[in-house]
Design a protein around this motif. Sequence first.
Motif, PDB file in Angstrom:
ATOM      1  N   PHE A 209       0.750  -1.202   0.083  1.00 31.80           N
ATOM      2  CA  PHE A 209      -0.014  -0.231   0.060  1.00 31.80           C
ATOM      3  C   PHE A 209       0.869   1.284   0.165  1.00 31.80           C
ATOM      4  CE2 PHE A 209      -2.850  -3.193   1.841  1.00 31.80           C
ATOM      5  CZ  PHE A 209      -3.925  -2.993   1.013  1.00 31.80           C
ATOM      6  N   ALA A 210       1.855   1.235   0.802  1.00 30.09           N
ATOM      7  CA  ALA A 210       2.846   2.251   0.827  1.00 30.09           C
ATOM      8  C   ALA A 210       3.540   2.705  -0.728  1.00 30.09           C
ATOM      9  CB  ALA A 210       4.053   2.016   1.690  1.00 30.09           C
TER      10      ALA A 210
ATOM     11  N   ASN B 265       0.827   4.149  -2.893  1.00 31.09           N
ATOM     12  CA  ASN B 265       0.662   5.494  -2.519  1.00 31.09           C
ATOM     13  C   ASN B 265       1.748   6.256  -3.007  1.00 31.09           C
ATOM     14  OD1 ASN B 265      -1.656   5.297  -1.099  1.00 31.09           O
ATOM     15  ND2 ASN B 265      -0.562   4.913   0.899  1.00 31.09           N
ATOM     16  N   LEU B 266       2.969   5.818  -3.208  1.00 33.74           N
ATOM     17  CA  LEU B 266       4.262   6.462  -3.532  1.00 33.74           C
ATOM     18  C   LEU B 266       3.973   6.582  -5.183  1.00 33.74           C
ATOM     19  CD1 LEU B 266       6.970   7.645  -3.609  1.00 33.74           C
ATOM     20  CD2 LEU B 266       8.096   5.448  -3.589  1.00 33.74           C
TER      21      LEU B 266
ATOM     22  N   GLY C  95       1.282   6.387  -6.764  1.00 35.87           N
ATOM     23  CA  GLY C  95       0.086   7.533  -7.131  1.00 35.87           C
ATOM     24  C   GLY C  95       0.244   8.801  -6.772  1.00 35.87           C
ATOM     25  N   GLY C  96       1.131   9.208  -5.757  1.00 41.52           N
ATOM     26  CA  GLY C  96       1.553  10.529  -5.420  1.00 41.52           C
ATOM     27  C   GLY C  96       2.261  10.933  -6.587  1.00 41.52           C
TER      28      GLY C  96
ATOM     29  N   THR D 129       1.522  13.335  -0.996  1.00 43.76           N
ATOM     30  CA  THR D 129       1.014  11.994  -0.810  1.00 43.76           C
ATOM     31  C   THR D 129       2.197  11.122  -0.949  1.00 43.76           C
ATOM     32  OG1 THR D 129      -0.993  12.394  -1.929  1.00 43.76           O
ATOM     33  CG2 THR D 129       0.109   9.972  -2.024  1.00 43.76           C
TER      34      THR D 129
ATOM     35  N   ASP E  44       4.166  11.384   2.454  1.00 42.91           N
ATOM     36  CA  ASP E  44       3.749  10.714   3.362  1.00 42.91           C
ATOM     37  C   ASP E  44       4.063   9.469   3.020  1.00 42.91           C
ATOM     38  OD1 ASP E  44       2.685  12.871   4.706  1.00 42.91           O
ATOM     39  OD2 ASP E  44       0.626  12.612   3.842  1.00 42.91           O
ATOM     40  N   ALA E  45       3.950   8.826   1.909  1.00 38.51           N
ATOM     41  CA  ALA E  45       4.152   7.471   1.485  1.00 38.51           C
ATOM     42  C   ALA E  45       5.698   6.933   1.765  1.00 38.51           C
ATOM     43  CB  ALA E  45       3.780   7.359  -0.077  1.00 38.51           C
TER      44      ALA E  45
END
Length: 586
Positions: A4-5, A8-9, A11-12, A162, A165-166
């Motif tokens: 998921f991290a 997120n990376l 996607g960010g 994002t 945070d990732a």
Amino acid sequence: MDVFAVLNLIGGLALFLFGMNTMGDGLEKLSGGKLEKLLEKITSNKFKGFLVGALVTGIIQSSSATTVMVVGFVNSGIMKLSKAVGVIMGANLGTTVTAWLLSLTGVQGDSILISLLKPSSFSPILAIIGIGLVMFGKKDPKKKDIGTILIGFAVLMIGMTTMSDAVKPLADIPEFKNVLLMFSNPVFGVLVGIVFTAIIQSSSATVGILQAFSATGSVTYSSAIPILLGVNIGACVPTLLSCIGAKKNAKRAALIHLYFNLIGKGSMLVIFYILNAFLHFAFLGDAVDPVKIAIVHTVYSVTATAVFLPLSKWLEKLTYLTIKDKDNEDDTPFLDERFLNTPAVATSQCNNMSNKMALLSETTINDAFMVLANYREDIAEKVRENEKKIDVYEDVLGTYLVKLCSKNLTAKDSAMASKMLHSIGDFERISDHAVYIVNVANEMREKDIFFSESAVNELDVVICALIEVVDNTIKAYIKNDIELAKKIEPLEQVIDKRVNELRQRHIKRLREGICTIELGFIFSDLLNSIERVSDHCSNIAVCMIQLKEESFETHEYLYEFRHDDDGTYKDDYKEYKKKYVLPQNV
């Protein structure tokens, strides 16, 4: 780091790149090409070029776009190589603006002012305003463009947050720290910066990603400094790719960009590490944040520019040593496809070329009539050469305009492109008739035959009328003068009327034996060319008026125009009819 991290990376990063692209497109449309046209007009000293290059890049958020455009201007002969140096150096400084915007993600504090500066506070508000402007401002292009800029900026900052945070959990992973330690090796760090920037084709994006990773607290000065140098060198890749197949000066402009970053900033890195070997800078092991990365990035650019801008002539000479003049370059008219990514500039370049084509068509038809009156082989050959050049203009413009029309044009640029597409064929046909008239003159010279005095006097009247209608058409086209364009049709109708009268008089001379059949055919064909040229002038004028009035039924428009109750057409027709009266038959 879990799945998921990683998602997120990625996607960010996707949001970050999309937001940067969207914001850049919105800024470009809002400027209407004015920023790029400002680059085009740089004709003074290199310091002004530097300031304009920094300004344009800071606004459109892309040093690659600026430098590629400069290469295009040099390739087209619009900008001299010496003026390009300052603009390219300015572009390198202008790209640091993005890093400062992205540094807002590193703002820390609990005060109201600090909280407002955080992307998490203002990004949703900007997105809401932007969406509102896009949805409810469809009739106003400027509002829509501003909305696009706001949405792009909001998505950019959300993507940046994002990513930050990732990657924060990576701070506790030893393997990640070991990888960052590898970057502290100057050679490896530079290579990483070059490769990554070359792949994603954006130095601003690479710096942004580095700023996002700095949120882990594991990125140190020793890692960031070499990567930032590599980023600057990697930013040269789009420029170098854009000069493939370009003229020598365009390639030299691309090399100036490379040499400035490679030699200028490379020498700074070498000097820095030589000093470090003796002074042992303690701060190299300190962690950096987005703000510190922006500072380093800016200091790099400012220092390199301060040193090398006064030495710009040396850089220019180096490019001449690299790419030497050996043969003459092709001077065939062309339009640089680099400008297609900036439609406003591409449209402007097409307009400049179509204006040259229009003026050349007028010169060609006027020269043809000079040859008809008094044959001169040098002028006749000039007409033929101009006709061939006009053919090239039509081919180059037509092909380029078709590609341009597939781009996202503003209403103004779209109308201009349509005007050119509809008119270049008429200009080409005018030059064709000019060559035919020259051939007629040559045939009469070789056969030693002449028109009768009455035929010559009658032709003079019609030719004078045609010269006026061509002149008015070219002026109306270049100045986009609709009122002058409206005077073309009544004069064209007078020319048609006089041509018909000449045909009747010609038939009478044939019956009376005053004119031979051979001369009769030549006279008739000459009248046909005159009539066709005036028709092409009418086509150009009607196209201009229709685009202005958004009326596209030509025959219906002409009928309404000729029967307009305000009397403008009728008054002009009467005036031209009185002006161009045929001599009385003797």
